[in-house]
Design a protein around this motif. Structure first.
Motif: not given
Length: 102
Positions: A12-31, A34-38
């Motif tokens: 197992a390896r830890k994620r880099t800050p850049a990976e975490i930020e990219a995941d957060l950006a994707k999650t924010r976009l998905d959210l 979803t809110v716009n669709e609702l």
């Protein structure tokens, strides 16, 4: 293995800050999407417009069926004339029964 860790050569390896930020950006976009669709689905104007369109489509379909029935009656289609006669007979019996109850 936790969701925050990724496997690399069996370890197992830890994620880099850049990976975490990219995941957060994707999650924010998905959210946001979803809110716009609702919001669009729950918009009263959109619901009224959809109901109007559905009613128009149903009315157009009923009009087309009625026109087809009328055309079949005018053409003398035996099956259609039988359906019409049965409907008229049923209405006549219902009227007579109603009048007898008075």
């Amino acid at each position: 293995m936790s969701e925050g860790a990724r496997e690399h050569n069996g370890a197992a390896r830890k994620r880099t800050p850049a990976e975490i930020e990219a995941d957060l950006a994707k999650t924010r976009l998905d959210l946001t999407n979803t809110v716009n669709e609702l919001s669009d689905r729950l918009d009263p104007r959109a619901q009224v417009d959809a109901a109007k369109e559905s009613a128009r489509a149903a009315a157009n379909a009923a009009t087309a069926r009625a026109k087809g029935f009328k055309d079949d009656v005018v053409a003398g289609d035996a099956k259609t004339l039988g359906v019409l006669a049965a409907g008229l007979a049923t209405a006549g019996v219902a009227i007579l029964l109603r009048l007898r109850r008075r």
